[in-house]
Write a protein that holds these residues in place. Structure first.
Motif, mmCIF file in Angstrom:
data_model
loop_
_atom_site.group_PDB
_atom_site.id
_atom_site.type_symbol
_atom_site.label_atom_id
_atom_site.label_comp_id
_atom_site.label_asym_id
_atom_site.label_seq_id
_atom_site.Cartn_x
_atom_site.Cartn_y
_atom_site.Cartn_z
ATOM 1 N N MET A 113 7.972 1.039 -4.407
ATOM 2 C CA MET A 113 7.366 2.359 -4.442
ATOM 3 C C MET A 113 6.921 2.684 -5.864
ATOM 4 S SD MET A 113 9.293 5.011 -1.995
ATOM 5 C CE MET A 113 10.735 4.336 -1.222
ATOM 6 N N SER A 114 6.019 3.591 -5.967
ATOM 7 C CA SER A 114 5.480 3.990 -7.262
ATOM 8 C C SER A 114 6.531 4.722 -8.080
ATOM 9 C CB SER A 114 4.299 4.931 -7.067
ATOM 10 O OG SER A 114 3.267 4.281 -6.405
ATOM 11 N N THR A 163 6.747 -3.264 5.995
ATOM 12 C CA THR A 163 7.437 -4.485 5.606
ATOM 13 C C THR A 163 7.115 -5.587 6.609
ATOM 14 O OG1 THR A 163 9.198 -3.026 4.906
ATOM 15 C CG2 THR A 163 9.661 -5.372 4.846
ATOM 16 N N PHE A 208 9.578 8.066 1.517
ATOM 17 C CA PHE A 208 8.464 8.096 0.567
ATOM 18 C C PHE A 208 8.095 9.534 0.221
ATOM 19 C CE2 PHE A 208 3.851 8.451 -0.130
ATOM 20 C CZ PHE A 208 3.754 7.740 -1.313
ATOM 21 N N THR A 258 -3.526 6.276 -5.435
ATOM 22 C CA THR A 258 -3.166 4.977 -4.857
ATOM 23 C C THR A 258 -2.372 5.157 -3.570
ATOM 24 O OG1 THR A 258 -1.190 4.922 -6.240
ATOM 25 C CG2 THR A 258 -3.155 3.831 -7.113
ATOM 26 N N ASN A 266 0.756 1.242 2.333
ATOM 27 C CA ASN A 266 0.778 -0.157 2.775
ATOM 28 C C ASN A 266 2.049 -0.858 2.317
ATOM 29 O OD1 ASN A 266 -1.667 0.013 4.096
ATOM 30 N ND2 ASN A 266 -2.846 -0.814 2.372
ATOM 31 N N ALA A 267 2.563 -0.472 1.164
ATOM 32 C CA ALA A 267 3.796 -1.077 0.653
ATOM 33 C C ALA A 267 4.998 -0.727 1.525
ATOM 34 C CB ALA A 267 4.048 -0.637 -0.783
ATOM 35 N N LEU A 268 4.883 0.356 2.298
ATOM 36 C CA LEU A 268 5.988 0.749 3.172
ATOM 37 C C LEU A 268 6.059 -0.107 4.437
ATOM 38 C CD1 LEU A 268 5.653 4.641 2.983
ATOM 39 C CD2 LEU A 268 7.220 3.172 1.703
ATOM 40 N N HIS A 307 -3.851 -1.370 7.266
ATOM 41 C CA HIS A 307 -3.998 0.016 6.821
ATOM 42 C C HIS A 307 -4.067 1.006 7.977
ATOM 43 C CE1 HIS A 307 -8.193 -1.241 7.382
ATOM 44 N NE2 HIS A 307 -8.454 0.039 7.582
ATOM 45 N N SER A 315 -3.105 4.883 -0.411
ATOM 46 C CA SER A 315 -3.240 3.816 0.598
ATOM 47 C C SER A 315 -2.371 2.616 0.239
ATOM 48 C CB SER A 315 -4.694 3.378 0.720
ATOM 49 O OG SER A 315 -5.465 4.419 1.264
ATOM 50 N N GLN A 316 -2.381 2.226 -1.036
ATOM 51 C CA GLN A 316 -1.544 1.101 -1.469
ATOM 52 C C GLN A 316 -0.063 1.445 -1.323
ATOM 53 O OE1 GLN A 316 -4.186 2.342 -2.998
ATOM 54 N NE2 GLN A 316 -5.332 0.799 -4.101
ATOM 55 N N ASN A 317 0.290 2.673 -1.678
ATOM 56 C CA ASN A 317 1.691 3.079 -1.556
ATOM 57 C C ASN A 317 2.145 3.056 -0.100
ATOM 58 O OD1 ASN A 317 2.154 3.545 -4.310
ATOM 59 N ND2 ASN A 317 1.305 5.589 -4.192
#
Length: 192
Positions: A1-2, A45, A78, A35, A41-43, A66, A37-39
């Motif tokens: 996560m960011s 797994t 998140f 960011t 997408n990182a969720l 996505h 969308s990237q955050n």
């Protein structure tokens, strides 16, 4: 996560340093909202979903990453640990600096210069027949006025960014049809 940037020490000096104020807001927005969308997408797994689903072969085109829904617990974590604290940090900074902008500024370095210019403008003789531009006088803006305008602009930007971010979060997570400001208020009450 960011990892969101730490909230700066809230002082009038920080608020009047518009470069530092804008940098904090820009970096905070860039880390989470820009960011998003990237955050999100990182969720997702890979490999945690069930094994092969035979019904997936009935679809002609697999759903892209996505567009896949995200686990509810991961979404909530998140929102609670990254998104809402980032928004709250920026709100705290904007609210504090708005208070500074509406307070008297005894340390204004341009106060004496503005007073002198105002006095000269009042004493000036104006003959518009000889010089039609002689009556023009544009007083200098106090730094509190400039800060207030900056805060107004940044709050509008913040509203737009939060709305966009919340709609993207809503596409991947369940927002329950709640608007971002109401969700943030509910988080504040639960957290506080």
């Amino acid at each position: 996560m960011s990892r969101t940037p730490d909230q700066p020490a809230l002082t009038p000096r920080f608020c009047f340093n518009t470069t530092a104020l804008r940098d904090f807001l820009r970096i905070s927005r860039g880390t989470v909202d820009d960011t998003i969308s990237q955050n999100l997408n990182a969720l997702v797994t890979p490999g945690t979903s069930n094994s092969f689903d035979p019904s997936s072969t009935t679809e002609r085109i697999a759903r892209p990453v996505h567009r896949r829904p995200i686990d509810t617990a991961a979404c909530q974590q998140f929102k609670d640990k990254v998104l809402f604290p980032s928004w709250q940090s920026r709100s705290d900074v904007l609210n504090y600096c708005a208070g500074v902008a509406t307070s008297p500024d005894p340390d204004d370095p341009d106060h004496v210069i503005r007073e002198t210019e105002d006095l000269k403008a009042r004493e000036r003789l104006v003959d518009e027949r000889l010089d039609p531009y002689s009556s023009r006088y544009f007083p200098r803006e106090a730094r509190t006025e400039a800060l207030a305008m900056l805060i107004r602009n940044e709050r509008m930007v913040e509203s737009i960014i939060r709305s966009r971010t919340w709609s993207l979060v809503g596409e991947r997570c369940d927002n329950g049809g709640v608007e971002y400001d109401k969700a943030l208020d509910a988080w504040r009450r639960a957290d506080g």
